[in-house]
Design a protein around this motif. Structure first.
Motif, PDB file in Angstrom:
ATOM      1  N   SER A   1       0.835  -1.206   0.000  1.00  0.00           N
ATOM      2  CA  SER A   1       0.000   0.000   0.000  1.00  0.00           C
ATOM      3  C   SER A   1       0.866   1.251   0.000  1.00  0.00           C
ATOM      4  CB  SER A   1      -0.894   0.016   1.249  1.00  0.00           C
ATOM      5  OG  SER A   1      -1.548   1.269   1.387  1.00  0.00           O
ATOM      6  N   SER A   2       0.392   2.270  -0.681  1.00  0.00           N
ATOM      7  CA  SER A   2       1.079   3.556  -0.612  1.00  0.00           C
ATOM      8  C   SER A   2       0.793   4.205   0.741  1.00  0.00           C
ATOM      9  CB  SER A   2       0.604   4.487  -1.737  1.00  0.00           C
ATOM     10  OG  SER A   2      -0.778   4.779  -1.589  1.00  0.00           O
ATOM     11  N   ASN A   3       1.661   5.095   1.163  1.00  0.00           N
ATOM     12  CA  ASN A   3       1.432   5.875   2.362  1.00  0.00           C
ATOM     13  C   ASN A   3       0.557   7.084   2.018  1.00  0.00           C
ATOM     14  OD1 ASN A   3       2.946   4.233   4.060  1.00  0.00           O
ATOM     15  ND2 ASN A   3       4.839   5.363   3.688  1.00  0.00           N
ATOM     16  N   GLY A   4      -0.309   7.456   2.928  1.00  0.00           N
ATOM     17  CA  GLY A   4      -1.140   8.623   2.673  1.00  0.00           C
ATOM     18  C   GLY A   4      -2.194   8.820   3.737  1.00  0.00           C
ATOM     19  N   SER A   5      -2.815   9.983   3.718  1.00  0.00           N
ATOM     20  CA  SER A   5      -3.906  10.322   4.630  1.00  0.00           C
ATOM     21  C   SER A   5      -5.157  10.623   3.806  1.00  0.00           C
ATOM     22  CB  SER A   5      -3.539  11.531   5.485  1.00  0.00           C
ATOM     23  OG  SER A   5      -2.437  11.239   6.333  1.00  0.00           O
ATOM     24  N   VAL A   6      -6.270  10.046   4.183  1.00  0.00           N
ATOM     25  CA  VAL A   6      -7.525  10.188   3.448  1.00  0.00           C
ATOM     26  C   VAL A   6      -8.649  10.466   4.434  1.00  0.00           C
ATOM     27  CG1 VAL A   6      -9.206   9.026   1.971  1.00  0.00           C
ATOM     28  CG2 VAL A   6      -6.760   8.623   1.628  1.00  0.00           C
ATOM     29  N   THR A   7      -9.480  11.445   4.126  1.00  0.00           N
ATOM     30  CA  THR A   7     -10.703  11.690   4.881  1.00  0.00           C
ATOM     31  C   THR A   7     -11.861  11.798   3.896  1.00  0.00           C
ATOM     32  OG1 THR A   7     -10.355  14.097   4.804  1.00  0.00           O
ATOM     33  CG2 THR A   7      -9.512  12.928   6.736  1.00  0.00           C
ATOM     34  N   GLY A   8     -13.048  11.476   4.357  1.00  0.00           N
ATOM     35  CA  GLY A   8     -14.207  11.580   3.485  1.00  0.00           C
ATOM     36  C   GLY A   8     -15.371  10.788   4.032  1.00  0.00           C
ATOM     37  N   VAL A   9     -16.452  10.793   3.273  1.00  0.00           N
ATOM     38  CA  VAL A   9     -17.641  10.015   3.606  1.00  0.00           C
ATOM     39  C   VAL A   9     -17.715   8.859   2.620  1.00  0.00           C
ATOM     40  CG1 VAL A   9     -20.156  10.027   3.796  1.00  0.00           C
ATOM     41  CG2 VAL A   9     -18.838  12.039   4.503  1.00  0.00           C
ATOM     42  N   ALA A  10     -17.880   7.655   3.134  1.00  0.00           N
ATOM     43  CA  ALA A  10     -17.863   6.472   2.270  1.00  0.00           C
ATOM     44  C   ALA A  10     -18.918   5.477   2.730  1.00  0.00           C
ATOM     45  CB  ALA A  10     -16.490   5.819   2.292  1.00  0.00           C
ATOM     46  N   SER A  11     -19.456   4.731   1.770  1.00  0.00           N
ATOM     47  CA  SER A  11     -20.449   3.709   2.065  1.00  0.00           C
ATOM     48  C   SER A  11     -20.137   2.453   1.274  1.00  0.00           C
ATOM     49  CB  SER A  11     -21.846   4.199   1.703  1.00  0.00           C
ATOM     50  OG  SER A  11     -22.781   3.131   1.783  1.00  0.00           O
ATOM     51  N   PRO A  12     -20.282   1.262   1.868  1.00  0.00           N
ATOM     52  CA  PRO A  12     -20.091   0.021   1.117  1.00  0.00           C
ATOM     53  C   PRO A  12     -21.039  -0.099  -0.077  1.00  0.00           C
ATOM     54  CG  PRO A  12     -20.108  -0.409   3.476  1.00  0.00           C
ATOM     55  CD  PRO A  12     -20.541   1.014   3.287  1.00  0.00           C
ATOM     56  N   ALA A  13     -22.160   0.616  -0.033  1.00  0.00           N
ATOM     57  CA  ALA A  13     -23.160   0.513  -1.096  1.00  0.00           C
ATOM     58  C   ALA A  13     -22.936   1.485  -2.233  1.00  0.00           C
ATOM     59  CB  ALA A  13     -24.556   0.739  -0.513  1.00  0.00           C
ATOM     60  N   LEU A  14     -21.951   2.384  -2.093  1.00  0.00           N
ATOM     61  CA  LEU A  14     -21.775   3.417  -3.106  1.00  0.00           C
ATOM     62  C   LEU A  14     -20.294   3.683  -3.345  1.00  0.00           C
ATOM     63  CD1 LEU A  14     -23.315   5.474  -4.876  1.00  0.00           C
ATOM     64  CD2 LEU A  14     -23.108   7.106  -2.976  1.00  0.00           C
ATOM     65  N   ALA A  15     -19.877   3.689  -4.612  1.00  0.00           N
ATOM     66  CA  ALA A  15     -18.488   3.986  -4.977  1.00  0.00           C
ATOM     67  C   ALA A  15     -18.470   5.222  -5.864  1.00  0.00           C
ATOM     68  CB  ALA A  15     -17.870   2.805  -5.719  1.00  0.00           C
ATOM     69  N   GLU A  16     -17.944   6.328  -5.338  1.00  0.00           N
ATOM     70  CA  GLU A  16     -17.919   7.585  -6.071  1.00  0.00           C
ATOM     71  C   GLU A  16     -16.501   8.114  -6.176  1.00  0.00           C
ATOM     72  OE1 GLU A  16     -22.097   9.833  -5.355  1.00  0.00           O
ATOM     73  OE2 GLU A  16     -20.667   9.953  -3.687  1.00  0.00           O
ATOM     74  N   GLY A  17     -16.198   8.785  -7.281  1.00  0.00           N
ATOM     75  CA  GLY A  17     -14.908   9.415  -7.446  1.00  0.00           C
ATOM     76  C   GLY A  17     -14.680  10.487  -6.400  1.00  0.00           C
ATOM     77  N   GLY A  18     -13.441  10.604  -5.946  1.00  0.00           N
ATOM     78  CA  GLY A  18     -13.102  11.605  -4.951  1.00  0.00           C
ATOM     79  C   GLY A  18     -13.365  11.181  -3.531  1.00  0.00           C
ATOM     80  N   SER A  19     -13.694   9.906  -3.307  1.00  0.00           N
ATOM     81  CA  SER A  19     -13.961   9.414  -1.960  1.00  0.00           C
ATOM     82  C   SER A  19     -13.360   8.012  -1.790  1.00  0.00           C
ATOM     83  CB  SER A  19     -15.466   9.358  -1.691  1.00  0.00           C
ATOM     84  OG  SER A  19     -16.080   8.409  -2.552  1.00  0.00           O
ATOM     85  N   PRO A  20     -13.202   7.537  -0.550  1.00  0.00           N
ATOM     86  CA  PRO A  20     -12.716   6.161  -0.341  1.00  0.00           C
ATOM     87  C   PRO A  20     -13.759   5.142  -0.791  1.00  0.00           C
ATOM     88  CG  PRO A  20     -12.532   7.512   1.659  1.00  0.00           C
ATOM     89  CD  PRO A  20     -13.413   8.259   0.704  1.00  0.00           C
ATOM     90  N   TRP A  21     -13.280   3.996  -1.245  1.00  0.00           N
ATOM     91  CA  TRP A  21     -14.165   2.917  -1.670  1.00  0.00           C
ATOM     92  C   TRP A  21     -14.040   1.734  -0.715  1.00  0.00           C
ATOM     93  CZ3 TRP A  21     -14.345   1.743  -7.647  1.00  0.00           C
ATOM     94  CH2 TRP A  21     -14.748   2.903  -8.334  1.00  0.00           C
ATOM     95  N   PHE A  22     -15.170   1.070  -0.467  1.00  0.00           N
ATOM     96  CA  PHE A  22     -15.184  -0.238   0.183  1.00  0.00           C
ATOM     97  C   PHE A  22     -15.353  -1.306  -0.902  1.00  0.00           C
ATOM     98  CE2 PHE A  22     -16.692   2.467   3.688  1.00  0.00           C
ATOM     99  CZ  PHE A  22     -15.892   2.011   4.738  1.00  0.00           C
ATOM    100  N   TRP A  23     -14.794  -2.486  -0.655  1.00  0.00           N
ATOM    101  CA  TRP A  23     -14.995  -3.589  -1.605  1.00  0.00           C
ATOM    102  C   TRP A  23     -15.115  -4.894  -0.842  1.00  0.00           C
ATOM    103  CZ3 TRP A  23     -11.101  -6.919  -4.568  1.00  0.00           C
ATOM    104  CH2 TRP A  23     -11.748  -7.672  -5.561  1.00  0.00           C
ATOM    105  N   ASP A  24     -16.254  -5.564  -1.034  1.00  0.00           N
ATOM    106  CA  ASP A  24     -16.514  -6.863  -0.410  1.00  0.00           C
ATOM    107  C   ASP A  24     -16.010  -7.962  -1.350  1.00  0.00           C
ATOM    108  OD1 ASP A  24     -17.439  -9.048   0.959  1.00  0.00           O
ATOM    109  OD2 ASP A  24     -19.547  -8.403   1.007  1.00  0.00           O
ATOM    110  N   LEU A  25     -15.234  -8.896  -0.821  1.00  0.00           N
ATOM    111  CA  LEU A  25     -14.661  -9.972  -1.638  1.00  0.00           C
ATOM    112  C   LEU A  25     -15.651 -11.106  -1.898  1.00  0.00           C
ATOM    113  CD1 LEU A  25     -11.151 -10.281   0.080  1.00  0.00           C
ATOM    114  CD2 LEU A  25     -11.698  -9.112  -2.056  1.00  0.00           C
ATOM    115  N   LYS A  26     -16.810 -11.070  -1.292  1.00  0.00           N
ATOM    116  CA  LYS A  26     -17.734 -12.191  -1.365  1.00  0.00           C
ATOM    117  C   LYS A  26     -18.066 -12.590  -2.794  1.00  0.00           C
ATOM    118  CE  LYS A  26     -22.326 -13.638   0.202  1.00  0.00           C
ATOM    119  NZ  LYS A  26     -23.530 -13.264   0.997  1.00  0.00           N
TER     120      LYS A  26
END
Length: 297
Positions: free
Chosen positions: A126-151
Motif C-alpha cells: 500500500s502507498s502511504n497517505g492520509s484520506v478523509t471523506g464520507v464512504a459507504s459500502p453501497a456506493l463507490a464515487e470518485g473523490g472518496s474512499p471505496w469499500f470492496w466486499d470480496l464475497k
C-alpha cells in the motif's frame, strides 16, 4: 607468510568440525598434550555458541549479541588486533526484513478508532497517505474512499484453480484508482476464511492509493448496515523494517607480505522464523553452524 602456521590452523579447523559433528575424536587416537588443550578449548567454544541460551544466534537478536561478545572477548584474550568499525572488533551491517506498519497508521469510522493490526491492516504494498471523506459500502464515487466486499469475486472464482485473491485485490485497486477512488478498504463478508495477513516481504509494486484490509472484527461494523455512510479517516504509514547485524573482525599481524582471511558464520537461523531452514515443524532453536569458508587473498 608461514606455511607451517597455516597448516596448523587448518588442522585446528578440522578438529573443530570433528568436535562439532561427532562430539569428540575417536578415543583410541593419540593426541599430544597441546592438542588435548586445543580440543578442550574448541569444545568449550562450540558448546557455548550452540547453547540454547543463544536461541540460534539469529542476526540482530540478543543471541547474536551474546555470540559476538563471546568471540570478541576471546580474541582480546588471545591478543588479536581489532579490524572492525572505528577501531573496534565489530563491523555493523543492516538486514532488510521487508516492510512494517508504523505507529502512525490509523482508521477511524464515525469517530471510533479501529485497532491497527487487529481490526485492519494496510497491505505491505500500500502507498502511504492520509484520506478523509464520507464512504459507504453501497456506493463507490470518485473523490472518496471505496469499500470492496470480496464475497462476489470469491463466489465467481470458486472453481477457478488459477484464481489468486491478492492479484484480484491489486486489479481492483487499479480500477478504483483510475475511477477516482482515494483509498480502497477491502473486507470479506463470505464464510470463507482467506487467512489474509500483513506480509512484510511482499515485493509487488507500490499501489497508487492506500489499500487496507478489514478483518472480521473490523468489518463487523460495516455488515450491520451496508447502506450506512461512514465518516472516515484513514492514514497508512509503512516503512522498511531493518535489523542490525554484526561481523567480528580481528587481525594477527605477522608482518607478512600477504594475508590469509578466515571467515565463518557465527550467526545462524534463530528459530527458523525467516523460513530459510529445512526444518518444517514448529519453531525450534537452530543450534548448529551454518558454514565455514577459507579464502586466500
Amino acid at each position: 607468510f608461514n606455511f607451517v602456521a597455516m597448516r596448523r590452523i587448518l588442522q585446528l579447523l578440522l578438529m573443530l568440525l570433528l568436535v562439532a559433528g561427532n562430539g569428540m575424536l575417536a578415543e583410541g587416537q593419540k593426541r599430544s598434550k597441546a592438542d588435548k588443550v586445543t580440543l578442550q578449548h574448541l569444545r568449550q567454544h562450540v558448546l557455548y555458541l550452540a547453547d540454547d541460551r543463544l536461541e540460534g544466534r539469529r542476526t540482530g537478536t540478543r543471541g547474536e549479541e551474546l555470540a559476538y561478545q563471546y568471540i570478541q572477548s576471546k580474541w582480546e584474550q588471545y591478543g588479536l588486533l581489532p579490524k572492525g568499525d572505528n577501531g573496534s572488533f565489530l563491523q555493523r551491517f543492516e538486514v532488510n526484513e521487508g516492510r512494517e506498519i508504523l505507529p502512525g497508521t490509523l482508521l477511524i469510522l464515525d469517530g471510533e478508532h479501529l485497532r491497527s493490526g487487529v481490526d485492519f491492516f494496510p497491505f505491505a504494498w500500500s502507498s502511504n497517505g492520509s484520506v478523509t471523506g464520507v464512504a459507504s459500502p453501497a456506493l463507490a464515487e470518485g473523490g472518496s474512499p471505496w469499500f470492496w466486499d470480496l464475497k462476489d469475486v470469491l463466489a465467481e472464482n470458486e472453481q477457478n484453480p488459477h484464481f489468486d485473491i491478492l492479484t484480484a485485490i491489486r486489479n481492483r485497486e487499479k480500477t478504483a484508482a483510475a475511477k477516482g477512488a482515494t483509498a480502497l478498504l477491502v473486507y470479506n463478508s463470505s464464510v470463507k476464511d482467506l487467512k489474509l495477513a500483513f506480509d512484510a516481504k511482499d515485493k509487488v509494486g507500490t499501489s497508487s492509493i492506500p489499500v487496507v484490509f478489514l478483518t472480521s472484527s473490523g468489518s463487523a461494523r460495516l455488515l450491520k448496515d451496508i447502506s450506512h455512510s461512514w465518516d472516515l479517516q484513514l492514514k497508512t504509514a509503512l516503512g522498511d523494517k531493518v535489523r542490525k547485524g554484526h561481523n567480528v573482525a580481528g587481525f594477527i599481524d605477522n608482518g607478512a607480505a600477504t594475508t590469509i582471511v578466515l571467515g565463518a558464520h557465527f550467526d545462524h537461523l534463530g528459530y527458523g522464523e525467516d523460513h530459510n531452514s529445512r526444518h518444517t515443524g514448529d519453531a525450534a532453536i537452530h543450534n548448529g553452524a551454518d558454514d565455514l569458508s577459507l579464502i586466500h587473498i
